[in-house]
Motif scaffolding. Structure first.
Motif, PDB file in Angstrom:
ATOM      1  N   LYS A 267       0.824  -1.203   0.000  1.00  0.00           N
ATOM      2  CA  LYS A 267       0.000   0.000   0.000  1.00  0.00           C
ATOM      3  C   LYS A 267       0.860   1.255   0.000  1.00  0.00           C
ATOM      4  N   ALA A 268       1.972   1.235   0.740  1.00  0.00           N
ATOM      5  CA  ALA A 268       2.875   2.382   0.766  1.00  0.00           C
ATOM      6  C   ALA A 268       3.524   2.597  -0.598  1.00  0.00           C
ATOM      7  N   VAL A 269       3.879   1.512  -1.287  1.00  0.00           N
ATOM      8  CA  VAL A 269       4.478   1.624  -2.622  1.00  0.00           C
ATOM      9  C   VAL A 269       3.451   2.153  -3.610  1.00  0.00           C
ATOM     10  N   ALA A 270       2.211   1.745  -3.467  1.00  0.00           N
ATOM     11  CA  ALA A 270       1.163   2.229  -4.373  1.00  0.00           C
ATOM     12  C   ALA A 270       0.991   3.740  -4.254  1.00  0.00           C
ATOM     13  N   GLU A 271       1.183   4.285  -3.062  1.00  0.00           N
ATOM     14  CA  GLU A 271       1.105   5.734  -2.887  1.00  0.00           C
ATOM     15  C   GLU A 271       2.322   6.438  -3.481  1.00  0.00           C
ATOM     16  N   LEU A 272       3.461   5.760  -3.503  1.00  0.00           N
ATOM     17  CA  LEU A 272       4.685   6.362  -4.032  1.00  0.00           C
ATOM     18  C   LEU A 272       4.715   6.373  -5.554  1.00  0.00           C
ATOM     19  N   MET A 273       4.162   5.345  -6.172  1.00  0.00           N
ATOM     20  CA  MET A 273       4.204   5.230  -7.618  1.00  0.00           C
ATOM     21  C   MET A 273       3.163   6.157  -8.243  1.00  0.00           C
ATOM     22  N   PRO A 274       3.494   6.753  -9.375  1.00  0.00           N
ATOM     23  CA  PRO A 274       2.511   7.628 -10.037  1.00  0.00           C
ATOM     24  C   PRO A 274       1.351   6.816 -10.596  1.00  0.00           C
ATOM     25  N   LYS A 275       0.174   7.392 -10.564  1.00  0.00           N
ATOM     26  CA  LYS A 275      -1.020   6.706 -11.055  1.00  0.00           C
ATOM     27  C   LYS A 275      -1.035   6.632 -12.579  1.00  0.00           C
TER      28      LYS A 275
END
Length: 83
Positions: free
Chosen positions: A70-78
């Motif tokens: 979940k933390a990586v998903a917030e870091l990666m651009p959508k």
């Protein structure tokens, strides 16, 4: 949750591997990187696999937890940026 640039890089590398990451490929034997990995484990973003002696913990591999994903998903651009 505040993460340093090094910790963000470690999390992204773990996400790219889609499994466990062997620490020799990720870090070598640098003390700063090992400290960052230990702190990510304490924040419950990574799971460490290795052996423990009475004096020190030796990690061989690390793997992302669900909280780490979940933390990586917030870091990666959508969405990718157009040039």
């Amino acid at each position: 949750m505040r993460l340093s640039t090094l910790q963000k890089t470690i999390l992204k590398e773990c996400a790219r591997s889609r499994g466990s990451v062997v620490l020799d490929a990720l870090s070598g034997n640098h003390k700063v990187i090992r400290t960052s990995i230990d702190r990510l484990i304490k924040k419950e973003l990574l799971i460490g696999y290795g052996s423990k002696t009475p004096h020190k913990l030796y990690l061989r591999e690390v793997k992302l937890t669900s909280k780490g994903r979940k933390a990586v998903a917030e870091l990666m651009p959508k969405q990718q940026k157009l040039l």
